[in-house]
Write a protein that holds these residues in place. Structure first.
Motif, PDB file in Angstrom:
ATOM      1  N   VAL A 264       0.836  -1.198   0.000  1.00 45.38           N
ATOM      2  CA  VAL A 264       0.000   0.000   0.000  1.00 45.38           C
ATOM      3  C   VAL A 264       0.874   1.253   0.000  1.00 45.38           C
ATOM      4  O   VAL A 264       0.633   2.205  -0.757  1.00 45.38           O
ATOM      5  CB  VAL A 264      -0.949   0.002   1.210  1.00 45.38           C
ATOM      6  CG1 VAL A 264      -1.792   1.253   1.230  1.00 45.38           C
ATOM      7  CG2 VAL A 264      -1.828  -1.244   1.203  1.00 45.38           C
ATOM      8  N   THR A 267       2.461   1.744  -3.429  1.00 53.06           N
ATOM      9  CA  THR A 267       1.507   2.203  -4.429  1.00 53.06           C
ATOM     10  C   THR A 267       1.185   3.677  -4.245  1.00 53.06           C
ATOM     11  O   THR A 267       1.123   4.444  -5.213  1.00 53.06           O
ATOM     12  CB  THR A 267       0.215   1.364  -4.348  1.00 53.06           C
ATOM     13  OG1 THR A 267       0.533  -0.029  -4.501  1.00 53.06           O
ATOM     14  CG2 THR A 267      -0.761   1.772  -5.431  1.00 53.06           C
ATOM     15  N   TRP A 271       2.165   6.751  -6.782  1.00 53.90           N
ATOM     16  CA  TRP A 271       1.130   7.653  -7.298  1.00 53.90           C
ATOM     17  C   TRP A 271       1.506   9.111  -7.044  1.00 53.90           C
ATOM     18  O   TRP A 271       1.398   9.965  -7.928  1.00 53.90           O
ATOM     19  CB  TRP A 271      -0.213   7.317  -6.642  1.00 53.90           C
ATOM     20  CG  TRP A 271      -1.293   8.318  -6.918  1.00 53.90           C
ATOM     21  CD1 TRP A 271      -1.730   8.735  -8.143  1.00 53.90           C
ATOM     22  CD2 TRP A 271      -2.062   9.030  -5.948  1.00 53.90           C
ATOM     23  NE1 TRP A 271      -2.734   9.666  -7.997  1.00 53.90           N
ATOM     24  CE2 TRP A 271      -2.964   9.869  -6.661  1.00 53.90           C
ATOM     25  CE3 TRP A 271      -2.101   9.032  -4.558  1.00 53.90           C
ATOM     26  CZ2 TRP A 271      -3.868  10.699  -6.019  1.00 53.90           C
ATOM     27  CZ3 TRP A 271      -3.006   9.852  -3.916  1.00 53.90           C
ATOM     28  CH2 TRP A 271      -3.878  10.682  -4.637  1.00 53.90           C
ATOM     29  N   HIS A 277      -0.635   5.706 -12.073  1.00 53.71           N
ATOM     30  CA  HIS A 277      -2.034   5.554 -11.671  1.00 53.71           C
ATOM     31  C   HIS A 277      -2.513   4.148 -12.002  1.00 53.71           C
ATOM     32  O   HIS A 277      -2.198   3.599 -13.063  1.00 53.71           O
ATOM     33  CB  HIS A 277      -2.914   6.578 -12.384  1.00 53.71           C
ATOM     34  CG  HIS A 277      -2.611   7.999 -12.013  1.00 53.71           C
ATOM     35  ND1 HIS A 277      -3.135   8.609 -10.893  1.00 53.71           N
ATOM     36  CD2 HIS A 277      -1.817   8.927 -12.598  1.00 53.71           C
ATOM     37  CE1 HIS A 277      -2.697   9.854 -10.807  1.00 53.71           C
ATOM     38  NE2 HIS A 277      -1.877  10.075 -11.832  1.00 53.71           N
ATOM     39  N   LEU A 278      -3.269   3.565 -11.092  1.00 53.26           N
ATOM     40  CA  LEU A 278      -3.887   2.269 -11.309  1.00 53.26           C
ATOM     41  C   LEU A 278      -5.332   2.452 -11.728  1.00 53.26           C
ATOM     42  O   LEU A 278      -6.004   3.381 -11.288  1.00 53.26           O
ATOM     43  CB  LEU A 278      -3.821   1.421 -10.039  1.00 53.26           C
ATOM     44  CG  LEU A 278      -2.428   1.138  -9.467  1.00 53.26           C
ATOM     45  CD1 LEU A 278      -2.546   0.319  -8.199  1.00 53.26           C
ATOM     46  CD2 LEU A 278      -1.564   0.420 -10.478  1.00 53.26           C
ATOM     47  N   THR A 280      -9.386   1.307 -11.928  1.00 55.04           N
ATOM     48  CA  THR A 280     -10.301   0.903 -10.858  1.00 55.04           C
ATOM     49  C   THR A 280     -10.200  -0.590 -10.585  1.00 55.04           C
ATOM     50  O   THR A 280     -10.167  -1.028  -9.425  1.00 55.04           O
ATOM     51  CB  THR A 280     -11.744   1.269 -11.239  1.00 55.04           C
ATOM     52  OG1 THR A 280     -11.831   2.676 -11.479  1.00 55.04           O
ATOM     53  CG2 THR A 280     -12.709   0.878 -10.125  1.00 55.04           C
ATOM     54  N   GLN A 282      -7.632  -2.554 -11.215  1.00 51.31           N
ATOM     55  CA  GLN A 282      -6.341  -2.873 -10.611  1.00 51.31           C
ATOM     56  C   GLN A 282      -6.311  -2.497  -9.134  1.00 51.31           C
ATOM     57  O   GLN A 282      -5.727  -3.194  -8.314  1.00 51.31           O
ATOM     58  CB  GLN A 282      -5.221  -2.160 -11.370  1.00 51.31           C
ATOM     59  CG  GLN A 282      -4.930  -2.772 -12.729  1.00 51.31           C
ATOM     60  CD  GLN A 282      -3.867  -1.991 -13.475  1.00 51.31           C
ATOM     61  OE1 GLN A 282      -3.844  -0.769 -13.446  1.00 51.31           O
ATOM     62  NE2 GLN A 282      -2.989  -2.707 -14.164  1.00 51.31           N
ATOM     63  N   THR A 283      -6.957  -1.385  -8.798  1.00 51.97           N
ATOM     64  CA  THR A 283      -7.045  -0.985  -7.395  1.00 51.97           C
ATOM     65  C   THR A 283      -7.841  -2.010  -6.590  1.00 51.97           C
ATOM     66  O   THR A 283      -7.445  -2.409  -5.490  1.00 51.97           O
ATOM     67  CB  THR A 283      -7.696   0.399  -7.271  1.00 51.97           C
ATOM     68  OG1 THR A 283      -6.951   1.349  -8.038  1.00 51.97           O
ATOM     69  CG2 THR A 283      -7.734   0.854  -5.821  1.00 51.97           C
ATOM     70  N   GLY A 286      -5.760  -5.108  -6.242  1.00 54.76           N
ATOM     71  CA  GLY A 286      -4.737  -4.921  -5.216  1.00 54.76           C
ATOM     72  C   GLY A 286      -5.299  -5.112  -3.819  1.00 54.76           C
ATOM     73  O   GLY A 286      -4.668  -5.745  -2.956  1.00 54.76           O
ATOM     74  N   ALA A 287      -6.493  -4.573  -3.583  1.00 54.53           N
ATOM     75  CA  ALA A 287      -7.132  -4.744  -2.280  1.00 54.53           C
ATOM     76  C   ALA A 287      -7.421  -6.225  -2.002  1.00 54.53           C
ATOM     77  O   ALA A 287      -7.242  -6.710  -0.879  1.00 54.53           O
ATOM     78  CB  ALA A 287      -8.420  -3.931  -2.218  1.00 54.53           C
TER      79      ALA A 287
END
Length: 319
Positions: A264, A267, A271, A277-278, A280, A282-283, A286-287
Motif C-alpha cells: 500500500v 503504491t 502515485w 495511476h492504477l 479501478t 487494478q485498485t 490490489g485490495a
C-alpha cells in the motif's frame, strides 16, 4: 528499538513496512535514468553488506553452525527476491510489481499443504483464493493480459522467493536453544547475496555516470547518490533491522500481516511521486491480493508453543 511491549513491536513493524515500501519508488528513477535493474540490486545488496559487515563479524560462528541456512537465505531470500522484484518493476508499475510479490504468503500455504503435507485451515485456503482472484484483476486478464507478461512473470518469481524466505525462517526457528541470531543471518545473507549478484550482475559494467548525475522523480530532478543512499540505508538496512526486531516483539504471523502494508505504501508513493495511476479494477485487485495475503498469513498453522510458567500460574489461580 530497545523499547518493550507489543505496541513497540507494532510501531517498528509499521516503520519497517514504510521503509521497505520506498525502495521501488527510489530505485525506479535510477533504472529509468539508465541503470540496469541487476546493477541496482547489486548496489543495494553490496551497500547493505558493507554497512552490516560488523554484525557479520560478530556472528561469524554462524558460518560453521548454519552454512546451508545462510546460503539459502542469501541466494533466495536476499538476491532472488530483490533481483526479480527490481526486474519486474522495470517493466510494470511499482505497486503492481509489489502486489504480485505479496502472493508469497499464499504460495507458502501451498507448500505447507502439498509438500509438507500438513493441514491448512479453510480460512487460509479462502485467503489464497481471494488473492488469486485479485491477481486476475491486477493483470486485467479479460483484456488479454494488458500488462507486460514478462514483468508479471518476474513479479511471480519474486513471490516464490518470498515464500522461500518464510520456509528458511521456519527452519531457523525450530532448533531449540540453537536458534541463530536473526541479525547475523541478515548480515551474512547480504554478504552471500552480494557474492551471488556479483557473478550475475557483473558490476564492473555499471555505468557510473548515471550515479554521478540526477534522476527524475516525477518532474523533479534528484541527485542519484541521494536516491541510492536512501535505498541502501533506509529501504534496506533500516527496514530489515526494524522488521527483525518487530518480529521478536510480536510474532512472525502478526509482523507478516503488518508488512503487507508495504504494498500500500509503495503504491501510494508511486502515485504521489512518480505519477503512476492504477485503474479501478487494478485498485480493487490490489485490495483483494492484500486481503488474501492477510487471511492466509494470519491463518498459517503454527507449532504449539512451550508452556509458559506464568500462564500456567494464572490458569491455576483462575481455576
Amino acid at each position: 528499538m530497545q523499547a518493550s511491549g507489543k505496541n513497540a513491536g507494532l510501531g517498528l513493524a509499521l516503520v519497517s513496512a514504510c521503509a521497505f515500501g520506498g525502495s521501488g519508488v527510489a530505485a525506479k528513477p535510477l533504472i529509468e535514468a539508465g541503470l540496469d535493474p541487476l546493477h541496482m540490486v547489486w548496489l543495494r545488496v553490496a551497500g547493505s553488506a558493507l554497512v552490516l559487515s560488523p554484525l557479520a563479524w560478530r556472528h561469524r560462528d554462524l558460518m560453521r553452525r548454519k552454512p546451508l541456512l545462510l546460503a539459502g537465505f542469501g541466494l533466495i531470500a536476499v538476491a532472488g527476491v530483490q533481483a526479480f522484484y527490481f526486474a519486474s518493476l522495470s517493466r510494470i508499475p511499482v505497486g503492481v510489481a509489489l502486489l504480485l510479490e505479496y502472493l508469497g504468503p499464499c504460495l507458502l500455504l501451498g507448500y505447507i499443504r502439498f509438500v509438507q503435507r500438513k493441514p491448512v485451515t479453510r480460512a487460509a485456503a479462502l485467503g489464497a483464493g481471494v488473492a488469486v482472484v485479485g491477481l486476475a484483476c491486477v493483470v486485467e486478464i479479460w483484456a488479454g493480459l494488458s500488462l507486460d507478461p514478462l514483468g508479471v512473470l518476474l513479479g511471480l518469481a519474486a513471490a516464490c522467493c518470498q515464500a522461500c524466505y518464510f520456509v528458511f525462517a521456519d527452519q531457523g526457528s525450530d532448533q531449540g536453544a540453537d536458534v541463530p541470531d536473526p541479525l547475523g543471518v541478515i548480515a551474512f545473507g547480504m554478504l552471500i547475496g552480494t557474492l551471488v549478484m556479483t557473478a550475475v550482475a557483473r558490476p564492473w559494467r555499471i555505468d557510473w555516470r548515471v550515479l554521478a548525475g540526477d534522476a527524475v522523480m516525477g518532474d523533479t530532478p534528484v541527485p542519484a547518490p541521494v536516491m541510492l543512499a536512501f535505498v541502501v540505508l533506509i529501504a534496506t538496512v533500516f527496514a530489515y533491522m526494524t522488521g527483525v526486531v518487530s518480529v521478536r516483539k510480536l510474532s512472525p504471523q502478526v509482523a507478516g500481516v503488518v508488512a503487507c502494508l508495504e504494498a500500500v505504501v509503495a503504491t501510494v508513493l508511486a502515485w504521489v511521486l512518480l505519477g503512476e495511476h492504477l485503474s479501478t479494477w487494478q485498485t480493487l485487485g490490489g485490495a483483494l491480493v492484500l486481503g488474501g495475503a492477510f487471511i492466509a498469513q494470519s491463518s498459517r498453522p503454527t507449532p504449539p508453543a512451550a508452556a509458559d510458567p506464568a500462564v500456567l500460574d494464572r490458569e491455576t489461580t483462575n481455576a
